[in-house]
Design a protein around this motif. Structure first.
Motif, PDB file in Angstrom:
ATOM      1  N   MET A   1      -4.900 -18.116  13.989  1.00  0.00           N
ATOM      2  CA  MET A   1      -5.460 -18.917  15.221  1.00  0.00           C
ATOM      3  C   MET A   1      -4.955 -18.102  16.769  1.00  0.00           C
ATOM      4  O   MET A   1      -5.241 -18.311  17.689  1.00  0.00           O
ATOM      5  CB  MET A   1      -5.258 -20.420  16.096  1.00  0.00           C
ATOM      6  N   HIS A   4      -6.762 -15.719  18.579  1.00  0.00           N
ATOM      7  CA  HIS A   4      -8.026 -16.539  19.444  1.00  0.00           C
ATOM      8  C   HIS A   4      -7.328 -16.902  20.468  1.00  0.00           C
ATOM      9  O   HIS A   4      -8.185 -16.866  21.739  1.00  0.00           O
ATOM     10  CB  HIS A   4      -8.265 -18.293  18.141  1.00  0.00           C
ATOM     11  N   GLN A   7      -6.820 -13.807  22.463  1.00  0.00           N
ATOM     12  CA  GLN A   7      -8.208 -13.280  23.267  1.00  0.00           C
ATOM     13  C   GLN A   7      -8.447 -14.136  24.551  1.00  0.00           C
ATOM     14  O   GLN A   7      -8.902 -13.608  25.128  1.00  0.00           O
ATOM     15  CB  GLN A   7      -8.933 -13.498  21.749  1.00  0.00           C
ATOM     16  N   PHE A   8      -8.026 -15.358  24.082  1.00  0.00           N
ATOM     17  CA  PHE A   8      -8.764 -16.539  25.240  1.00  0.00           C
ATOM     18  C   PHE A   8      -7.847 -16.455  26.432  1.00  0.00           C
ATOM     19  O   PHE A   8      -9.008 -16.019  27.074  1.00  0.00           O
ATOM     20  CB  PHE A   8      -8.526 -17.872  24.120  1.00  0.00           C
ATOM     21  N   THR A  11      -9.386 -12.804  27.610  1.00  0.00           N
ATOM     22  CA  THR A  11     -10.860 -13.072  28.145  1.00  0.00           C
ATOM     23  C   THR A  11     -10.847 -13.788  29.486  1.00  0.00           C
ATOM     24  O   THR A  11     -11.315 -13.411  30.534  1.00  0.00           O
ATOM     25  CB  THR A  11     -11.528 -14.049  27.401  1.00  0.00           C
ATOM     26  N   GLN A  12      -9.971 -14.595  29.368  1.00  0.00           N
ATOM     27  CA  GLN A  12     -10.076 -15.557  30.764  1.00  0.00           C
ATOM     28  C   GLN A  12      -9.713 -14.427  32.041  1.00  0.00           C
ATOM     29  O   GLN A  12      -9.967 -14.552  33.041  1.00  0.00           O
ATOM     30  CB  GLN A  12      -9.450 -16.641  30.884  1.00  0.00           C
ATOM     31  N   GLN A  15     -12.123 -12.039  33.050  1.00  0.00           N
ATOM     32  CA  GLN A  15     -12.614 -12.066  34.135  1.00  0.00           C
ATOM     33  C   GLN A  15     -12.294 -12.724  35.133  1.00  0.00           C
ATOM     34  O   GLN A  15     -13.157 -11.654  36.486  1.00  0.00           O
ATOM     35  CB  GLN A  15     -14.028 -13.372  33.566  1.00  0.00           C
ATOM     36  N   ARG A 108     -11.493  -0.648  22.292  1.00  0.00           N
ATOM     37  CA  ARG A 108     -12.573  -0.985  23.501  1.00  0.00           C
ATOM     38  C   ARG A 108     -12.658  -0.205  24.157  1.00  0.00           C
ATOM     39  O   ARG A 108     -13.006  -0.148  24.859  1.00  0.00           O
ATOM     40  CB  ARG A 108     -12.486  -2.758  23.770  1.00  0.00           C
ATOM     41  N   ARG A 112     -15.080   1.483  26.906  1.00  0.00           N
ATOM     42  CA  ARG A 112     -15.385   1.563  28.816  1.00  0.00           C
ATOM     43  C   ARG A 112     -15.800   2.793  28.578  1.00  0.00           C
ATOM     44  O   ARG A 112     -16.359   3.118  29.677  1.00  0.00           O
ATOM     45  CB  ARG A 112     -14.626   0.563  28.871  1.00  0.00           C
TER      46      ARG A 112
ATOM     47  N   ILE B  28     -13.194 -23.858  10.922  1.00  0.00           N
ATOM     48  CA  ILE B  28     -11.893 -23.520  12.125  1.00  0.00           C
ATOM     49  C   ILE B  28     -12.282 -22.286  11.864  1.00  0.00           C
ATOM     50  O   ILE B  28     -12.167 -21.006  12.883  1.00  0.00           O
ATOM     51  CB  ILE B  28     -11.497 -24.253  12.233  1.00  0.00           C
ATOM     52  N   SER B  32     -13.265 -19.011  15.683  1.00  0.00           N
ATOM     53  CA  SER B  32     -13.611 -18.071  15.732  1.00  0.00           C
ATOM     54  C   SER B  32     -13.802 -16.738  15.519  1.00  0.00           C
ATOM     55  O   SER B  32     -13.416 -15.708  16.309  1.00  0.00           O
ATOM     56  CB  SER B  32     -11.470 -18.660  15.273  1.00  0.00           C
ATOM     57  N   ILE B  35     -16.088 -16.134  17.326  1.00  0.00           N
ATOM     58  CA  ILE B  35     -16.324 -16.000  18.597  1.00  0.00           C
ATOM     59  C   ILE B  35     -15.878 -14.572  18.962  1.00  0.00           C
ATOM     60  O   ILE B  35     -16.145 -14.308  19.680  1.00  0.00           O
ATOM     61  CB  ILE B  35     -15.909 -17.351  19.344  1.00  0.00           C
ATOM     62  N   LEU B  36     -15.253 -14.043  18.101  1.00  0.00           N
ATOM     63  CA  LEU B  36     -14.179 -12.514  18.828  1.00  0.00           C
ATOM     64  C   LEU B  36     -15.618 -12.097  18.402  1.00  0.00           C
ATOM     65  O   LEU B  36     -15.482 -10.883  18.993  1.00  0.00           O
ATOM     66  CB  LEU B  36     -12.865 -12.722  17.609  1.00  0.00           C
ATOM     67  N   LYS B  39     -18.546 -11.052  20.844  1.00  0.00           N
ATOM     68  CA  LYS B  39     -18.480 -10.646  22.819  1.00  0.00           C
ATOM     69  C   LYS B  39     -19.367  -8.927  22.555  1.00  0.00           C
ATOM     70  O   LYS B  39     -19.428  -8.656  21.288  1.00  0.00           O
ATOM     71  CB  LYS B  39     -17.243 -10.528  23.163  1.00  0.00           C
ATOM     72  N   SER B  40     -20.492  -8.743  23.296  1.00  0.00           N
ATOM     73  CA  SER B  40     -21.097  -8.053  23.504  1.00  0.00           C
ATOM     74  C   SER B  40     -20.144  -6.540  23.516  1.00  0.00           C
ATOM     75  O   SER B  40     -19.398  -6.670  24.159  1.00  0.00           O
ATOM     76  CB  SER B  40     -22.810  -7.856  24.018  1.00  0.00           C
ATOM     77  N   VAL B 405      -9.158 -28.381  18.731  1.00  0.00           N
ATOM     78  CA  VAL B 405      -9.664 -27.286  18.178  1.00  0.00           C
ATOM     79  C   VAL B 405     -11.153 -26.957  19.048  1.00  0.00           C
ATOM     80  O   VAL B 405     -11.599 -25.924  20.005  1.00  0.00           O
ATOM     81  CB  VAL B 405      -9.344 -26.875  17.534  1.00  0.00           C
ATOM     82  N   PHE B 408     -10.818 -26.939  23.399  1.00  0.00           N
ATOM     83  CA  PHE B 408     -10.085 -25.396  24.078  1.00  0.00           C
ATOM     84  C   PHE B 408     -11.099 -24.234  23.430  1.00  0.00           C
ATOM     85  O   PHE B 408     -11.442 -22.899  23.846  1.00  0.00           O
ATOM     86  CB  PHE B 408      -8.927 -24.877  22.420  1.00  0.00           C
ATOM     87  N   ASN B 409     -11.786 -24.462  22.580  1.00  0.00           N
ATOM     88  CA  ASN B 409     -13.673 -23.322  22.557  1.00  0.00           C
ATOM     89  C   ASN B 409     -14.145 -23.286  23.406  1.00  0.00           C
ATOM     90  O   ASN B 409     -14.208 -22.176  23.936  1.00  0.00           O
ATOM     91  CB  ASN B 409     -13.464 -23.789  20.840  1.00  0.00           C
ATOM     92  N   TYR B 411     -13.327 -24.468  26.019  1.00  0.00           N
ATOM     93  CA  TYR B 411     -12.920 -23.913  27.654  1.00  0.00           C
ATOM     94  C   TYR B 411     -13.077 -22.692  27.269  1.00  0.00           C
ATOM     95  O   TYR B 411     -13.033 -21.927  28.383  1.00  0.00           O
ATOM     96  CB  TYR B 411     -11.943 -24.948  27.972  1.00  0.00           C
ATOM     97  N   ALA B 412     -12.326 -21.734  26.307  1.00  0.00           N
ATOM     98  CA  ALA B 412     -11.905 -20.629  26.135  1.00  0.00           C
ATOM     99  C   ALA B 412     -13.266 -19.925  26.564  1.00  0.00           C
ATOM    100  O   ALA B 412     -13.548 -18.672  26.909  1.00  0.00           O
ATOM    101  CB  ALA B 412     -11.621 -20.310  24.807  1.00  0.00           C
ATOM    102  N   LEU B 413     -14.432 -20.035  25.898  1.00  0.00           N
ATOM    103  CA  LEU B 413     -15.553 -19.525  25.918  1.00  0.00           C
ATOM    104  C   LEU B 413     -16.434 -20.155  27.309  1.00  0.00           C
ATOM    105  O   LEU B 413     -17.540 -19.185  27.470  1.00  0.00           O
ATOM    106  CB  LEU B 413     -16.372 -19.559  24.898  1.00  0.00           C
ATOM    107  N   GLY B 414     -15.345 -20.345  28.151  1.00  0.00           N
ATOM    108  CA  GLY B 414     -16.880 -20.937  29.592  1.00  0.00           C
ATOM    109  C   GLY B 414     -17.408 -20.477  29.991  1.00  0.00           C
ATOM    110  O   GLY B 414     -18.053 -21.453  30.022  1.00  0.00           O
TER     111      GLY B 414
END
Lengths: 350, 473
Positions: A1, A4, A7-8, A11-12, A15, A108, A112, B28, B32, B35-36, B39-40, B405, B408-409, B411-414
């Motif tokens: 976790m 994660h 990463q969150f 990313t936030q 952005q 990464r 880029r 879970i 995760s 989700i990781l 991303k393209s 969780v 959170f996921n 929100y984190a992903l927008g």
């Protein structure tokens, strides 16, 4: 976790940084890219004001790179645009940053940098790139190999010739390569012929792709060579070759396609008919008529009729003559073609 | 003897519960990972430009059945036509509407009947007419008029027969799609190989501000039933499906929004008109087809919210939906029993369906029996209340943590909501769900199973929708 969460956070904030740069600098950079002459350093400074740029941290510099890549989406690549954007990168100190990240950055970041270099035609150090073409990180390896095509004058297709390919050749790869070849053409960079490569590689998807790309970018002699694939035992190659004739509107191939038509399955027959329509040499009406009369497939009959209807006045005349003698069961095909093609239907041919 | 039975029952429930908890933790973790990885590798705007210009861009048909949607059909179709993608068509299937759905479409979109050589690759109720627009602005619109088939599946099959492109999106006509929904779903198709289906995340439109068929502000519903469903959707997409996607074991792509390989769908026989869970049934048959013919396949869940749908606003309509889902679940397992524990069907047969059978199909029964046993033990004074409270708190804490969780996921992903405080409503739902919503859903599921077992005649009820008429002025 924890990964994660990291990463969150990354990313936030990433952005937000990108949005910040976009709002402040996208328009001035777009103006630079769309300028109709090569701008001097003073002119660039007046537009971008590098002395006032506050966003110069490492984290921001990566987002600058992404901003330049996204600019590519809004501009048509030409020599002037590329030169201006390259000079802007240097003015902002990003060229040094890119070289630094290519040597020392995370995967990464390297990705880029290579993407930016590719879309903006920026030269990167060969010694660094030679390590990345065999990177274990797949997107980076692919990006490096595509970049290699752009910069290597001796053997740009080296990595397509490898007998062992771990990764699949994806639709996205086709799209990126097509874009790359288009950019090369716009920049006046002459790429070696794909034909020696097609003879050497064994992956059928790649061969079919290069057949189509030869049709797009090859010389008339190279396109003529593609008619050899009309006899290929591999239906993918035949399909690509027939499509290529339509892409290139290669009228010299018509007779050869007529000769091959009745040896093909229905799907490839339809491909031939569509290519004849795209070529529109004015000579195919008798053949299209015959194709309709001799086909057992409703889909092929429909395609033949559509080709006749859209071909020219002679084709429409032939269409109407066939309609008069059509059985009740087949009348619907004629009505379908007449009515649907009269309403702009760009996705009709299927 | 009774002690042994109670002990045996207790241990069974304990092992079952622990198994469920452990499986959720694994899901879970897998979610995760997905989700990781999702991303393209390309900058989005550049990728969109390439897709926009490329001759290799795959075409997509959006198929949306419509039955008695006169009030909202124009806004809905305009919303579908507003997709930002270079190569798509919208196929609206008028499934024998008794109101003026078709007339409304004809007049608003300048439709004319065109002769169409309808080839029935999948059997449907009779095709009547096909309409296209004379206006270039609506050139991507096709309306198929057919006799009512009684189910969405039959209408979608008709859409499949009429569609032109190699991929199709199955959605409901009243769903609001994100403007780049097709783009989001096509990315996995072009960046990976052998993708036969892509599931985009869905969210509830109840409570959202809508204008011109577009969500302008995403807000959570403030009434309980849709609020609980919002949390349920989040959990299902961001944990369940994302987790299964990591190991290519997704059991279901929602009928509200999903992208599919048209050729594989037709080869698998299309949607089953007599299925009550036609979306799950379809995906299982598509995967089954690929396994039967040794074709590689991949089913992907993406974290992007592609679609907003209006959920049942009250208990009565919710009950109809969940009874049908329960019935459909049991029916699907019965129909596809050959796949369960069958090695030939890889992850679906060896992992997903056995898991779902154990922890989703049987769970309502176990919970119901557990509740009855609890009541009996309470009456007979056989409960150790201290232990019971501790166990209850442990399970409740786990459930709430799971929901946190998920929040959170999202929100984190927008994802669903822009404002953080909107998630406080979802948290409220998480706290109340075990007491209010969950027992209802368990009951409705069991009723659905019972209806299937007694083969009760099914009647498709009317889903009362507010639709775009509640658009923000």
């Amino acid at each position: 976790m924890p990964v994660h969460v990291r990463q969150f956070l990354y990313t936030q904030t990433g952005q937000k940084r990108y949005q910040n740069l976009y709002v402040k600098y996208h328009e001035p950079l777009l103006s630079i890219a769309k300028a109709d002459k090569i701008l001097s350093e003073e002119e660039l400074s007046a537009m971008i004001h590098p002395e006032l740029v506050e966003e110069t941290s490492y984290a921001y510099n990566i987002k600058w790179i992404e901003l330049f890549i996204s600019l590519r989406a809004d501009t048509e690549l030409g020599e002037i645009a590329v030169t201006n954007l390259q000079n802007t990168l240097t003015l902002l100190g990003l060229t040094n940053f890119m070289e630094n990240r290519l040597a020392l950055g995370k995967e990464r970041d390297k990705l880029r940098v290579i993407q930016a270099a590719r879309v903006l035609n920026i030269p990167l150090a060969n010694n660094l790139m030679s390590q990345l073409v065999n990177s274990r990180y797949l997107p980076l390896r692919k990006a490096a190999r595509f970049y290699y095509i752009l910069t290597n004058e001796d053997d740009p297709y080296l990595f397509f010739e490898e007998k062992e390919t771990v990764e699949d050749f994806l639709v996205w790869d086709e799209m990126e390569l097509h874009q790359l070849f288009e950019d090369c053409q716009k920049l006046g960079k002459h790429l070696p012929s794909f034909i020696p490569l097609m003879r050497q590689i064994t992956d059928s998807k790649k061969i079919a792709f290069f057949i189509r790309e030869t049709a797009y970018w090859g010389s008339p002699a190279e396109v003529h060579y593609l008619t050899e694939y009309f006899h290929s035992p591999n239906p993918e190659f035949r399909k690509a070759a027939f499509e290529g004739m339509g892409i290139r509107k290669f009228a010299e191939s018509e007779e050869a396609m007529y000769a091959e038509y009745y040896d093909q399955p229905e799907t490839l027959r339809r491909t031939i008919l569509e290519s004849l329509l795209a070529i529109k040499s004015g000579k195919a009406v008798p053949f299209l008529r015959e194709a309709y009369q001799n086909s057992a497939s409703r889909f092929t009959k429909r395609t033949a009729l559509l080709c006749l209807w859209l071909y020219n006045a002679e084709g429409q005349q032939a269409f109407l003559e066939l309609k008069e003698t059509a059985s009740p069961h087949e009348r619907i095909l004629f009505e379908h073609v007449e009515k649907v093609s009269g309403i702009q239907d760009s996705n009709y041919l299927s | 003897m009774s002690e042994y039975i109670i002990d045996f029952y207790g241990y069974t429930i304990f092992i079952y519960s622990m198994g469920m908890i452990v499986s959720y933790v694994i899901l879970i973790w897998l979610a995760s990972l997905t989700i990781l990885r999702s991303k393209s590798s390309s900058v989005e705007s550049y990728a969109k430009k390439v897709i926009e210009k490329s001759p290799y861009t795959p075409g997509v048909s959006i198929i949306a059945p419509a039955y008695n949607e006169e009030r909202t059909i124009v806004g809905n179709v305009n919303s579908l036509l507003a997709q930002k993608y270079p190569k798509f068509e919208v196929v609206i299937v008028n499934d024998g509407s008794k109101d003026s759905t078709l007339e409304t479409l004809i007049s608003h979109f300048n439709l004319v009947e065109v002769p169409f050589d309808y080839v029935e690759q999948i059997k449907t109720q009779p095709f009547k007419r096909l309409f296209k627009s004379t206006s270039k602005k609506f050139s991507k619109l096709i309306v198929v008029d057919k006799e009512n088939g009684g189910t969405k599946a039959d209408a979608v099959n008709a859409g499949l027969n009429a569609a032109s492109y190699p991929y199709f999106i199955n959605t409901d006509v009243d769903c609001i799609l994100a403007r780049d929904a097709i783009y989001q779903c096509i990315i996995p198709v072009i960046e990976r190989s052998n993708v036969i289906a892509v599931s985009g995340a869905m969210a509830m439109s109840n409570g959202c501000k809508i204008k011109n068929g577009e969500i302008i502000e995403s807000l959570p519903p403030h009434s309980l039933i849709p609020l609980f469903q919002t949390l349920e959707y989040m959990r299902s997409f961001l944990i369940g499906k994302m987790g299964w996607s990591a190991i290519n074991s997704m059991p279901n792509v929602s009928g509200g929004y999903g992208l599919f390989d048209r050729q594989v769908a037709i080869a698998a026989g299309g949607y089953s008109p007599d299925s009550f869970a036609e979306d799950m049934d379809m995906l299982i048959r598509m995967v089954g087809y690929c396994c039967d013919f040794s074709k590689k396949y991949r089913v992907v869940q993406i974290p992007a919210t592609c679609c907003w749908t209006e959920g049942p606003p009250n208990i009565k309509i919710l009950s109809r939906q969940r009874i049908r889902w329960g019935r459909g679940l049991l029916q699907t397992f019965h129909r596809h029993k050959r796949i369960i524990f069958n090695r030939k069907y890889r992850q679906l047969g060896l992992v997903t369906l056995p898991y779902l059978m154990l922890f989703e199909l049987i769970a309502p029964l176990i919970e119901f029996i557990g509740t009855v046993v609890l009541i009996v033990l309470a009456i007979t004074g056989a409960i150790n209340w201290n232990t019971a409270i501790v166990i209850f708190l442990a399970i409740y804490t786990f459930c709430t943590s799971l929901s946190i969780v998920v929040i959170f996921n999202d929100y984190a992903l927008g994802g669903s909501y822009q404002k953080f405080k909107s998630y406080l409503w979802i948290l409220l739902a998480a706290l109340l769900e075990p007491f209010i919503y969950h027992p209802m859903v368990v009951f409705f599921s069991m009723k659905g199973y019972w209806n299937y077992l007694i083969n009760k005649k099914a009647v498709w009820g009317k889903m009362t929708r507010k639709g775009f008429s509640t658009e923000t002025k």
